[in-house]
Design an enzyme around this catalytic site. Structure first.
Site: not given
Length: 299
Positions: A88, A124
């Site tokens: 990420k 997220d």
């Protein structure tokens, strides 16, 4: 990287162009439910979609393989990717643009490929917040301990402060990473030496490390630190019932499982990929169905 984007309406698929290829890059993702969630929801909108898992573990890969993987998916004609552990943050230098959200959080979990350009986003934080509010609407945010300052942890750190946390204590296996995130977040955040220190007087615990995943089973902290006055939010969703959640429930903690974040981030990614709004209740129901089937060994 040479630009910033904030327009969420990045259309990959429409009923008029009903085919698409998406994927997920990460490690140990063989049990991911993301392909099924996206493919079924696309079908409800009259779209044909194939979602491909690109599991680094299958070929002994790592985040160092991102340059050629991204080049390959762009050449093949993928319209977008989801990104998970351990990529990420590592993916950011290889992207052409970042959304404001991804830039602020320093992590990307969704990449839209538009006109050959790789555009990074982060769903997220918003995904975690949606699941958290639904599961624990009355949670006390006075002092929150966060385990994990990586991609997911960074996104959640921003989100929990936006929800109004008075104090955020951050713990990471890399103390420098915890300190850097705390400094970035400002005066309401600080790094803690370990979980025990972070949980002293805390009202809640957010777990944002890979520990507890099927490939990394176990507890991320001493179970003796858990008590009934603490709520616990988990980000791991395969398995949905992690060792941490079992221990937390046994000690009387209110809990939020990783499914809430999984569904929430998928809703955001689906809109980025398609320009369409997913039916949140339908996706949530489908997710829980798939989890139940997997628990019975039918999926």
């Amino acid at each position: 990287m040479n630009a910033t984007v904030s327009d969420p309406a990045l259309t990959l698929l429409t009923p008029a162009t009903p085919q698409g290829l998406l994927g997920l890059i990460g490690s140990g993702i063989g049990q991911s439910l993301t392909p099924a969630l996206h493919q079924q929801e696309a079908g409800h909108h009259g779209l044909r979609l194939h979602y491909q898992l690109i599991d680094l573990d299958r070929f002994g890969g790592s985040a160092a393989d991102l340059p050629w993987l991204l080049s390959a998916v762009r050449a093949i004609g993928f319209g977008g990717l989801n990104i998970t552990y351990p990529c990420k943050q590592a993916v950011i230098p290889h992207l052409d643009e970042l959304s404001d959200e991804a830039r602020e959080m320093g992590a990307v979990n969704t990449v839209v490929i538009r006109d050959g350009r790789l555009i990074g986003h982060n769903t997220d934080g918003s995904g975690w917040a949606r699941g958290f509010r639904r599961a624990l609407p009355q949670a006390d945010l006075g002092a929150v301990a966060l385990l994990g300052a990586g991609g997911a942890g960074a996104a959640i750190a921003h989100a929990v402060l936006r929800l109004g946390a008075d104090e955020l204590r951050i713990v990471d296996a890399d103390p420098a990473r915890a300190a850097a995130l705390a400094a970035e977040l400002g005066p309401r955040a600080r790094a803690a030496a370990d979980a025990a220190q972070a949980l002293q007087g805390a009202t809640g615990l957010i777990h944002a490390t890979p520990t507890g995943m099927a490939k990394l089973p176990g507890l991320p902290l001493d179970a003796g630190l858990l008590h009934a006055g603490l709520w616990v939010s988990e980000v791991v969703y395969f398995p949905l019932e992690t060792a941490l959640l079992r221990e937390a429930r046994a000690r009387g903690c209110a809990v939020s499982d990783g499914g809430g974040m999984a569904v929430g981030q998928a809703l955001g990614a689906f809109e980025l990929f398609t320009g369409l709004t997913a039916d949140a209740d339908r996706v949530e129901h489908h997710f829980r169905q798939l989890v139940a089937l997997r628990q019975r060994g039918e999926c």
